[in-house]
Scaffold this motif. Sequence first.
Motif, mmCIF file in Angstrom:
data_model
loop_
_atom_site.group_PDB
_atom_site.id
_atom_site.type_symbol
_atom_site.label_atom_id
_atom_site.label_comp_id
_atom_site.label_asym_id
_atom_site.label_seq_id
_atom_site.Cartn_x
_atom_site.Cartn_y
_atom_site.Cartn_z
ATOM 1 N N THR A 136 44.222 24.354 43.575
ATOM 2 C CA THR A 136 45.669 24.477 43.322
ATOM 3 C C THR A 136 46.061 25.898 42.933
ATOM 4 O O THR A 136 47.244 26.191 42.795
ATOM 5 C CB THR A 136 46.078 23.535 42.167
ATOM 6 N N SER A 156 46.032 17.985 37.505
ATOM 7 C CA SER A 156 46.571 18.206 38.859
ATOM 8 C C SER A 156 46.264 17.071 39.828
ATOM 9 O O SER A 156 46.489 17.222 41.037
ATOM 10 C CB SER A 156 45.999 19.511 39.433
ATOM 11 N N LEU A 187 37.946 17.949 38.710
ATOM 12 C CA LEU A 187 36.631 18.591 38.724
ATOM 13 C C LEU A 187 35.649 17.851 37.821
ATOM 14 O O LEU A 187 34.489 17.636 38.176
ATOM 15 C CB LEU A 187 36.784 20.050 38.274
ATOM 16 N N VAL A 195 37.901 29.305 39.902
ATOM 17 C CA VAL A 195 38.403 28.858 38.597
ATOM 18 C C VAL A 195 38.086 29.945 37.564
ATOM 19 O O VAL A 195 37.293 30.852 37.833
ATOM 20 C CB VAL A 195 37.727 27.524 38.169
ATOM 21 N N ALA A 236 36.348 32.037 34.558
ATOM 22 C CA ALA A 236 34.900 32.224 34.386
ATOM 23 C C ALA A 236 34.273 31.173 33.462
ATOM 24 O O ALA A 236 33.159 30.708 33.717
ATOM 25 C CB ALA A 236 34.641 33.626 33.847
ATOM 26 N N VAL A 291 35.149 28.099 33.062
ATOM 27 C CA VAL A 291 35.047 26.826 33.791
ATOM 28 C C VAL A 291 33.892 26.917 34.811
ATOM 29 O O VAL A 291 33.095 25.986 34.962
ATOM 30 C CB VAL A 291 36.385 26.483 34.495
ATOM 31 N N HIS A 331 33.785 33.040 42.724
ATOM 32 C CA HIS A 331 34.708 34.181 42.731
ATOM 33 C C HIS A 331 35.055 34.680 41.336
ATOM 34 O O HIS A 331 35.802 35.641 41.207
ATOM 35 C CB HIS A 331 36.016 33.786 43.432
ATOM 36 N N ARG A 373 29.052 37.691 38.383
ATOM 37 C CA ARG A 373 29.207 38.900 39.215
ATOM 38 C C ARG A 373 28.219 40.000 38.841
ATOM 39 O O ARG A 373 27.731 40.729 39.695
ATOM 40 C CB ARG A 373 30.642 39.394 39.074
ATOM 41 N N ALA A 389 38.288 41.737 43.922
ATOM 42 C CA ALA A 389 39.091 42.087 45.097
ATOM 43 C C ALA A 389 39.110 43.607 45.291
ATOM 44 O O ALA A 389 39.031 44.096 46.428
ATOM 45 C CB ALA A 389 40.504 41.546 44.938
ATOM 46 N N ARG A 424 48.426 31.948 39.415
ATOM 47 C CA ARG A 424 49.735 31.304 39.577
ATOM 48 C C ARG A 424 50.696 31.656 38.455
ATOM 49 O O ARG A 424 51.893 31.784 38.642
ATOM 50 C CB ARG A 424 49.551 29.783 39.590
HETATM 51 N N1 LIG Z 1 43.937 36.196 41.864
HETATM 52 C C1 LIG Z 1 43.156 37.153 42.324
HETATM 53 O O1 LIG Z 1 43.626 38.137 42.943
HETATM 54 C C2 LIG Z 1 41.661 37.032 42.154
HETATM 55 C C3 LIG Z 1 40.838 37.965 42.798
HETATM 56 C C4 LIG Z 1 39.438 37.844 42.656
HETATM 57 C C5 LIG Z 1 38.914 36.850 41.872
HETATM 58 N N2 LIG Z 1 39.741 35.983 41.224
HETATM 59 C C6 LIG Z 1 39.148 34.951 40.385
HETATM 60 O O2 LIG Z 1 39.341 33.677 41.003
HETATM 61 C C7 LIG Z 1 39.476 32.677 39.987
HETATM 62 C C8 LIG Z 1 40.790 31.912 40.220
HETATM 63 O O3 LIG Z 1 41.872 32.822 40.141
HETATM 64 P P1 LIG Z 1 43.362 32.401 40.558
HETATM 65 O O4 LIG Z 1 44.103 33.673 40.655
HETATM 66 O O5 LIG Z 1 43.338 31.478 41.699
HETATM 67 O O6 LIG Z 1 43.862 31.613 39.245
HETATM 68 P P2 LIG Z 1 44.991 30.474 39.129
HETATM 69 O O7 LIG Z 1 46.033 30.677 40.144
HETATM 70 O O8 LIG Z 1 45.370 30.449 37.698
HETATM 71 O O9 LIG Z 1 44.199 29.134 39.489
HETATM 72 C C9 LIG Z 1 43.185 28.624 38.631
HETATM 73 C C10 LIG Z 1 42.588 27.391 39.251
HETATM 74 O O10 LIG Z 1 41.555 26.941 38.372
HETATM 75 C C11 LIG Z 1 41.825 25.577 38.013
HETATM 76 N N3 LIG Z 1 41.364 25.311 36.655
HETATM 77 C C12 LIG Z 1 41.676 25.976 35.519
HETATM 78 N N4 LIG Z 1 41.051 25.406 34.468
HETATM 79 C C13 LIG Z 1 40.367 24.340 34.955
HETATM 80 C C14 LIG Z 1 39.536 23.336 34.361
HETATM 81 N N5 LIG Z 1 39.254 23.328 33.042
HETATM 82 N N6 LIG Z 1 38.990 22.397 35.170
HETATM 83 C C15 LIG Z 1 39.245 22.387 36.491
HETATM 84 N N7 LIG Z 1 40.015 23.309 37.120
HETATM 85 C C16 LIG Z 1 40.569 24.275 36.349
HETATM 86 C C17 LIG Z 1 43.332 25.434 38.111
HETATM 87 O O11 LIG Z 1 43.634 24.050 38.237
HETATM 88 P P3 LIG Z 1 45.002 23.449 37.654
HETATM 89 O O12 LIG Z 1 46.063 23.765 38.675
HETATM 90 O O13 LIG Z 1 44.724 21.989 37.584
HETATM 91 O O14 LIG Z 1 45.232 24.082 36.343
HETATM 92 C C18 LIG Z 1 43.613 26.244 39.379
HETATM 93 O O15 LIG Z 1 43.285 25.480 40.521
HETATM 94 C C19 LIG Z 1 39.401 33.401 38.646
HETATM 95 O O16 LIG Z 1 38.081 33.380 38.157
HETATM 96 C C20 LIG Z 1 39.793 34.832 39.009
HETATM 97 O O17 LIG Z 1 39.242 35.786 38.118
HETATM 98 C C21 LIG Z 1 41.108 36.041 41.355
#
Ligand SMILES: NC(=O)c1ccc[n+]([C@@H]2O[C@H](COP(=O)([O-])OP(=O)(O)OC[C@H]3O[C@@H](n4cnc5c(N)ncnc54)[C@H](OP(=O)(O)O)[C@@H]3O)[C@@H](O)[C@H]2O)c1
Length: 342
Positions: free
Chosen positions: A32, A61, A78, A93, A95, A97, A115, A120, A145, A176
């Motif tokens: 999501t 979710s 999850l 998700v 780090a 989690v 990711h 890393r 990234a 988000r």
């Molecule tokens: N955004 C970037 O540009 C980017 C680039 C490289 C790496 N990353 C990494 O990728 C990961 C995700 O980033 P994002 O930008 O996609 O963040 P995000 O938009 O906040 O999405 C987080 C996701 O993790 C889920 N989540 C959070 N807590 C959880 C839990 N306790 N159990 C199960 N699911 C959980 C959320 O589910 P819900 O919707 O149910 O809360 C959502 O699907 C992070 O580690 C981030 O550092 C991000």
Amino acid sequence: MNDVAAPENPGTTDIGGKSMASGCKVAIVGATGEVGRALLAALEEAELPLAEVHALASAGSTEETVMFKGRGLLVSALDEFDFARADIAIFAVPADVASEYVPRARSAGCRVIDHSTAYRLDAAVPLVADGMPVPSADLVACPSALAALLLPVLKSVSGIRAVNVTVLEPVSVAGRAGVRELAGQTGELLNGRGVEAAAFPVQIAFNALPVPGPESAEALMDELERLLDLSVPVVLSAVRVPVFYGLTVAVTLETEADEDLGRWRQRLAKAGLHFENGEEDQELVTPVTQAAREAGLYVADLQPLPAPLRGLRLWLVGDNLRQGVARQSLHVLGNWIKDFKY
Ligand SMILES: NC(=O)c1ccc[n+]([C@@H]2O[C@H](COP(=O)([O-])OP(=O)(O)OC[C@H]3O[C@@H](n4cnc5c(N)ncnc54)[C@H](OP(=O)(O)O)[C@@H]3O)[C@@H](O)[C@H]2O)c1
């Protein structure tokens, strides 16, 4: 029912209207989120042999659906998911989690691509970017990234002595919550109302927020050392800007020797970077016009450094989600599917 449409025949799963008896069972953990949705979009286009796609997120979710191949996948929790149901899980998700659930996935025999920052810089876990050999491990980490965008540039330039990077970060690097905050604040301010900051320390709309601290420079230096065996000083400045998607990066590379600009240009083009406007480098490249939610890396304003410095500088633009993230894990996924004949 959680993820893909319920199979009409046991042992087969219907994806996008096509019945498959075999193929890889993939779980997107964090489906999501910004990264999760970008992964699903990239998976749709990749045409990999997939038997099942599981969309996982937090328990909050489970009423939601995410789109995949024109259909809604119901999200599963999850903490209730049995990872034995997936061959490969891509984790997107936070780090903490990932640290909790990646070991569970591995012990259920599921290979993991992560990711987050959890693995890393862990020397025991291979760090793999697009174009690199993919090991037959059961866990690989993907780069940040920014490192993923810089990699093809740094690989194309020899004799690098120092790297100086200024990155303009879109709000989607904060997930988000960041995207919603910029959208919400923009609306409020245009309607003459005040705003509150939550995802960022102060108002992000119509503003620019310098990111303090040398920590991320050290992390980037460590990543580059792991990915390229490049051990040089890295100066990193980061500014969060009111842009939704796409990184804009000013890169200055000091090199040991001078090099003909045409040679650099050739090497960068060979590494797959796009130059706007053919032979001219004067065209604007911007996240909105070239990069947002698309794969691809764009270069503009390639220039030699003024004497007595040696080296080059350029602007680099690429999407943080599609190029910086999804392209990296799909490289691993595609190779694993081939190597392990899922
Ligand atoms: N955004 C970037 O540009 C980017 C680039 C490289 C790496 N990353 C990494 O990728 C990961 C995700 O980033 P994002 O930008 O996609 O963040 P995000 O938009 O906040 O999405 C987080 C996701 O993790 C889920 N989540 C959070 N807590 C959880 C839990 N306790 N159990 C199960 N699911 C959980 C959320 O589910 P819900 O919707 O149910 O809360 C959502 O699907 C992070 O580690 C981030 O550092 C991000």
